[in-house]
Design a protein around this motif. Structure first.
Motif, PDB file in Angstrom:
ATOM      1  N   CYS A  97       0.907  -1.131   0.133  1.00 50.19           N
ATOM      2  CA  CYS A  97       0.097  -0.019  -0.049  1.00 50.19           C
ATOM      3  C   CYS A  97       0.871   1.154   0.038  1.00 50.19           C
ATOM      4  O   CYS A  97       2.016   1.320   0.501  1.00 50.19           O
TER       5      CYS A  97
ATOM      6  N   CYS B 164      -3.682   2.939   6.100  1.00 48.25           N
ATOM      7  CA  CYS B 164      -4.993   3.689   6.571  1.00 48.25           C
ATOM      8  C   CYS B 164      -5.002   3.296   8.111  1.00 48.25           C
ATOM      9  O   CYS B 164      -4.469   2.155   8.598  1.00 48.25           O
TER      10      CYS B 164
ATOM     11  N   CYS C 266      -6.868   0.055   9.319  1.00 49.38           N
ATOM     12  CA  CYS C 266      -6.412  -1.030   8.428  1.00 49.38           C
ATOM     13  C   CYS C 266      -5.767  -2.173   9.492  1.00 49.38           C
ATOM     14  O   CYS C 266      -4.963  -2.000  10.051  1.00 49.38           O
TER      15      CYS C 266
ATOM     16  N   GLY D 138      -4.235  -5.048   0.557  1.00 54.18           N
ATOM     17  CA  GLY D 138      -3.368  -4.190   0.200  1.00 54.18           C
ATOM     18  C   GLY D 138      -3.983  -3.666  -1.074  1.00 54.18           C
ATOM     19  O   GLY D 138      -5.104  -3.213  -1.185  1.00 54.18           O
TER      20      GLY D 138
ATOM     21  N   ASN E 116      -6.964   1.474  -5.849  1.00 49.87           N
ATOM     22  CA  ASN E 116      -7.345   2.637  -5.081  1.00 49.87           C
ATOM     23  C   ASN E 116      -7.315   4.018  -5.968  1.00 49.87           C
ATOM     24  O   ASN E 116      -6.767   3.873  -7.193  1.00 49.87           O
TER      25      ASN E 116
HETATM   26  S1  SF4 Z   1      -5.053  -2.477   2.592  1.00 49.53           S
HETATM   27 FE1  SF4 Z   1      -6.653  -0.989   2.001  1.00 49.53          FE
HETATM   28  S2  SF4 Z   1      -7.038  -0.266   4.129  1.00 49.53           S
HETATM   29 FE2  SF4 Z   1      -5.253  -1.116   4.495  1.00 49.53          FE
HETATM   30  S3  SF4 Z   1      -3.777   0.121   4.069  1.00 49.53           S
HETATM   31 FE3  SF4 Z   1      -3.875  -0.673   2.307  1.00 49.53          FE
HETATM   32  S4  SF4 Z   1      -5.444   0.596   1.135  1.00 49.53           S
HETATM   33 FE4  SF4 Z   1      -5.668   1.086   3.310  1.00 49.53          FE
END
Ligand code: SF4
Length: 375
Positions: free
Chosen positions: A9, A13, A16, A56, A90
């Motif tokens: 990522c 977040c 998460c 991810g 994303n």
């Molecule tokens: S898996 Fe999804 S929620 Fe978790 S850090 Fe990555 S983008 Fe953010």
């Protein structure tokens, strides 16, 4: 069914709890390891009906490495019956160029876009990297690029969220519906997992969540909105226009066998559940040695029954009587008797082929399942 886990990522977040890492200096080696695991394990599943790249943020891998992994899927698996191929994305990654590449060079026919909210304050509160404008732009660009099966994720109960800001979210979704490509919405209530950034923020008092009643009101508003726009709640957190449910996720809920590759990915063959350990380095090094680190368990008959009941009652299809009679004949009479009480409470309705939850019953799915579970 094939699931490929890509745990990278851009940044973490706050809520998460998935297995994901910010960064990615070892991404190239990881892509090689995924390809090698597919070579080693492709015999564990037959012809694929669905493929799902999740994380991810799979789109974080970029074209070259993603292309490499896509090629390996095409090499090792029979895709002759492929109905649905999803990639989670994303908003910030969905540029015109990247979308055009996805269309021309990959088999993906469905995008699941991690919007989470169309309000900038919400997005800042949970440390998302994108803003509302980027999220709207991503959905518009994906539709313009020819993707006709788009799903978005939204979260209710975010820190600072109000009923008014939730309504603004749904207003934005309304404007996007006119594109004709948005067919599916996954909408979750925020859960706070131990050890997450959000958990620490809440404990230190730096952040506050909306009151329970306000979140319940958001949910009510969502249900009314979905009903009036033709979105069917086919699972507790999933809504789709007629015929556009996620075939891959439905496969999990119907207990179909699947192969999961990548660090932290789970597999299921109908009886045995296996999970690769969620440790990138151990995974990459292990695959290189031909020994993938994993855990597994063989589910008992009672475990299988409990899973069957819990997942069935979270879907609008409910408990299929024929399936119950075939797989768990000794439980059929007990389930039927227990369902009588739920029917009088307005939580279950009985049809010729099933016991299915009413809209009110879907909200209490776990409670209904609890009365049926084997110890
Ligand atoms: S898996 Fe999804 S929620 Fe978790 S850090 Fe990555 S983008 Fe953010």
């Amino acid at each position: 069914m094939l699931y490929i886990h890509i745990p990278y990522c851009h940044r973490k977040c706050s809520y998460c709890a998935f297995y994901s890492v910010a960064g990615g200096s070892d991404m190239e080696r990881y892509a090689d390891a995924l390809c090698e695991e597919m070579r080693m394990r492709h015999g564990e599943v037959g012809r694929l009906r669905t493929v799902y790249f999740g994380g991810g943020t799979p789109t974080r891998m970029g074209r070259t490495l993603l292309g490499h992994v896509v090629e390996a899927v095409e090499r090792w698996f029979d895709l002759g019956g492929l109905e649905e191929a999803t990639i989670e994305a994303n908003p910030e990654d969905l540029t015109e160029d990247f979308l055009a590449w996805l269309q021309e060079h990959t088999f993906f026919n469905r995008l699941s876009i991690g919007v989470q909210s169309f309000c900038d304050d919400d997005l800042r509160a949970i440390n998302r990297i994108h803003d509302a404008g980027q999220a709207v732009g991503a959905v518009r660009r994906a539709a313009a690029a020819g993707f006709s099966n788009l799903s978005i994720d939204l979260i209710m109960g975010l820190p600072g969220q109000s009923l008014a800001s939730w309504k603004r979210n749904l207003d934005v979704v309304d404007t996007l519906l006119s594109l004709g490509a948005l067919k599916h919405i996954s909408c979750y209530e925020l859960t706070v997992e131990e050890g997450t950034i959000l958990d620490r923020q809440l404990k230190s008092g730096r952040v506050r969540l909306p009151e329970e009643d306000d979140v319940a009101a958001e949910y009510e508003m969502l249900l009314r909105w979905c009903r009036s726009r033709g979105f069917v709640q086919y699972e507790v957190s999933n809504f789709a226009l007629d015929g556009w449910h996620s075939r891959h996720n439905s496969g999990y809920w119907e207990h179909k066998p699947y192969l999961g590759v990548g660090a932290g990915a789970h597999s299921f063959d109908g009886r045995r559940r296996r999970w690769n350990l969620p440790d990138l380095k151990a995974y990459i090094d292990g695959v290189a040695r031909g020994v993938i680190p994993y855990g597994d368990e063989v589910l008992s008959h009672d475990d299988l029954f409990n899973e069957f009941v819990m997942t069935a009652l979270r879907t609008s299809r409910g408990i299929d009587k024929q399936c119950l009679a075939t797989r768990f004949p000794e439980e059929a009479a007990r389930v039927a008797a227990a369902m009588e009480k739920q029917k009088t409470l307005g939580l279950i309705e009985e049809t010729e082929g099933s016991f299915r939850p009413t809209p009110k019953g879907l909200l209490q799915a776990d409670g209904i399942a609890a009365v049926l579970l084997r110890p």
